[in-house]
Design a protein around this motif. Structure first.
Motif, short mmCIF file in Angstrom:
data_model
loop_
_atom_site.label_atom_id
_atom_site.label_comp_id
_atom_site.label_asym_id
_atom_site.label_seq_id
_atom_site.Cartn_x
_atom_site.Cartn_y
_atom_site.Cartn_z
N VAL A 23 0.84 -1.18 0.00
CA VAL A 23 0.00 0.00 0.00
C VAL A 23 0.89 1.24 0.00
O VAL A 23 1.87 1.31 0.75
N LEU A 24 0.56 2.19 -0.86
CA LEU A 24 1.24 3.48 -0.85
C LEU A 24 0.38 4.44 -0.04
O LEU A 24 -0.79 4.68 -0.36
N ALA A 25 0.93 4.95 1.04
CA ALA A 25 0.20 5.84 1.94
C ALA A 25 0.79 7.24 1.83
O ALA A 25 2.01 7.42 1.97
N TYR A 26 -0.08 8.22 1.59
CA TYR A 26 0.37 9.60 1.38
C TYR A 26 -0.26 10.50 2.43
O TYR A 26 -1.49 10.60 2.53
N ASN A 27 0.58 11.15 3.25
CA ASN A 27 0.12 12.15 4.19
C ASN A 27 0.17 13.50 3.49
O ASN A 27 1.25 14.05 3.27
N TYR A 28 -1.01 14.02 3.09
CA TYR A 28 -1.02 15.24 2.29
C TYR A 28 -0.69 16.48 3.09
O TYR A 28 -0.23 17.48 2.54
N SER A 94 -9.90 18.74 -2.39
CA SER A 94 -9.28 20.06 -2.55
C SER A 94 -8.02 20.18 -1.70
O SER A 94 -7.07 20.86 -2.08
N ALA A 95 -8.00 19.49 -0.54
CA ALA A 95 -6.81 19.52 0.30
C ALA A 95 -5.61 18.88 -0.41
O ALA A 95 -4.48 19.38 -0.32
N LEU A 96 -5.85 17.79 -1.11
CA LEU A 96 -4.77 17.13 -1.85
C LEU A 96 -4.16 18.08 -2.86
O LEU A 96 -2.94 18.19 -2.98
N PHE A 97 -5.01 18.77 -3.61
CA PHE A 97 -4.50 19.71 -4.61
C PHE A 97 -3.81 20.89 -3.94
O PHE A 97 -2.72 21.30 -4.35
N HIS A 98 -4.43 21.41 -2.90
CA HIS A 98 -3.94 22.60 -2.22
C HIS A 98 -2.54 22.39 -1.64
O HIS A 98 -1.67 23.27 -1.74
N VAL A 282 -13.41 28.15 -7.56
CA VAL A 282 -13.82 29.52 -7.86
C VAL A 282 -12.78 30.52 -7.36
O VAL A 282 -12.44 31.48 -8.05
N ALA A 283 -12.27 30.29 -6.16
CA ALA A 283 -11.28 31.20 -5.59
C ALA A 283 -10.01 31.23 -6.44
O ALA A 283 -9.39 32.30 -6.61
N LEU A 284 -9.60 30.09 -6.98
CA LEU A 284 -8.42 30.07 -7.84
C LEU A 284 -8.65 30.88 -9.11
O LEU A 284 -7.77 31.62 -9.57
N ILE A 285 -9.84 30.75 -9.68
CA ILE A 285 -10.16 31.48 -10.90
C ILE A 285 -10.08 32.98 -10.67
O ILE A 285 -9.64 33.74 -11.54
N GLU A 286 -10.48 33.43 -9.48
CA GLU A 286 -10.50 34.86 -9.20
C GLU A 286 -9.12 35.50 -9.28
O GLU A 286 -9.00 36.69 -9.58
N VAL A 326 -2.54 27.20 6.77
CA VAL A 326 -3.61 26.33 6.32
C VAL A 326 -4.46 27.04 5.28
O VAL A 326 -4.64 26.56 4.16
N THR A 327 -4.99 28.21 5.62
CA THR A 327 -5.92 28.90 4.72
C THR A 327 -5.31 30.10 4.02
O THR A 327 -5.96 30.70 3.17
N HIS A 328 -4.09 30.48 4.34
CA HIS A 328 -3.40 31.56 3.63
C HIS A 328 -2.44 30.92 2.63
O HIS A 328 -1.69 30.01 3.00
N CYS A 329 -2.46 31.40 1.40
CA CYS A 329 -1.60 30.74 0.40
C CYS A 329 -1.24 31.69 -0.73
O CYS A 329 -2.12 32.23 -1.41
#
Length: 360
Positions: A23-28, A94-98, A282-286, A326-329
């Motif tokens: 198993v490949l386990a990924y901690n995002y 979305s967390a995985l991508f973020h 949506v936020a990314l598009i902005e 976490v939420t600032h990027c």
């Protein structure tokens, strides 16, 4: 408490994929991947609450914690995960991508060129545009009127070679205001909202602007925060990186930019209204809406404004002194300067709208 005897539990930020008999386990959250047997995963994944690690796995305690599968109760990793669960409301996809795209390694110009040449040798590239010739009928559109706005948009180009000239503070002021300035206020049933020159989902306006000023006339070198409501710059720090390219994925062309404008998302503003993960998209598009206004204003004043999403997130977090990782990027950077007209980026041929079919 002795760290060796701290209770442990299985991380809540682990996703898994099967690879034959392992198993490949990924901690995002920690951006760490590990491989282990299915039997080992079944055993340690039972540790959902804080408890002592079974003796059978005592020898693997360090490796399991280092790869992000297990958390020790009083560790920094456990505190980070608790804060993540408290602040992030848009779920795992979305967390995985973020998180998984932070601080990634980018190809150099030479490596990218070699890769493209290899692809061209193996197969032709996809068509640059989709022609209408195969459709049942084609309606020819009226001839375009050359307005001032149309002329500015046609002039916009990304030129990554800058003249050794400063950005005028008056021009920087116009660019910042066009993208992030506050133009009005409104009220809905729940709260007061600010309005700007670009659209934002629910008028949540999740973006803050920062300026990394290396050569701006009338502005000392430093990092500044732009406040759209006050139309002012607040000094964050006078310390600049040795090379501006270090904060944008080691891109050497950015070293000579007089200044960088950094768009940082404060996702909690959008999360406050929308718990649907689609709001992340949506936020990314902005960011694109804001950047386009900045680029067109810069073009109108004789600058090239070069956008890049190749960012060195850790360096930017520290440089901008962001509080919530976490939420600032930081999401988008615009390099501003006078273009060198001898740059290879200026070797392009203008196409009349009526003859674009010739390039298909």
């Amino acid at each position: 408490m002795d760290q060796q005897i701290q209770p442990v539990r299985f991380s809540d930020c682990v996703v898994m994929m099967f690879d034959h008999d392992r198993v490949l386990a990924y901690n995002y959250l920690q951006n760490k991947t590990s491989a282990l047997s299915l039997e080992a995963l079944q055993e340690i994944s039972r540790l959902q609450d804080w408890q002592d690690l079974p003796e059978d796995f005592a020898d693997y305690r360090q490796s399991f914690t280092e790869c992000g599968l297990l958390l020790e109760k009083e560790s920094n990793a456990a505190a980070d995960e608790e804060k993540w669960q408290q602040d992030w409301e848009w779920g795992v996809p979305s967390a995985l991508f973020h998180l998984s795209l932070r601080d990634v390694d980018f190809l150099s110009v030479e490596e990218s060129t070699d890769r493209q040449l290899g692809k061209v040798a193996a197969a032709p590239q996809p068509a640059p545009l989709l022609s209408n010739q195969a459709f049942k009928s084609v309606t020819k559109l009226p001839e375009l009127e050359e307005t001032q706005l149309m002329e500015i948009m046609r002039k916009r180009r990304t030129v990554r070679d800058f003249l050794d000239e400063p950005v005028l503070l008056t021009d920087l002021s116009a660019m910042l205001y066009s993208g992030l300035g506050v133009t009005g206020v409104t009220q809905n049933e729940a709260t007061r909202l600010v309005l700007g020159m670009t659209p934002s989902g629910g008028a949540r306006n999740p973006y803050e602007g920062f300026v990394i000023a290396r050569n701006v006339s009338g502005l000392p070198k430093g990092v500044y925060h732009y406040c759209g409501a006050e139309h002012s710059l607040g000094l964050v720090t006078t310390e600049l990186p040795d090379r501006l390219g270090d904060v944008v994925g080691k891109q050497e062309w950015a070293d000579d930019a007089p200044c960088l404008i950094v768009l940082c998302a404060f996702f909690e503003r959008t999360m406050w209204k929308y718990d649907d993960p689609n709001a992340y998209r949506v936020a990314l598009i902005e960011a694109g809406h804001i950047a386009q206004n900045v680029m067109l204003t810069g073009t109108d004043n004789g600058y090239t404004v070069c956008p890049t999403a190749a960012l060195s997130h850790t360096e930017l977090f520290e440089l901008l002194e962001l509080e919530n990782n976490v939420t600032h990027c930081p999401l988008y950077v615009l390099a501003v300067g006078r273009p060198d007209r001898n740059s290879p980026d200026c070797n392009w041929q203008e196409i009349d709208p009526a003859s674009t079919g010739s390039i298909l």
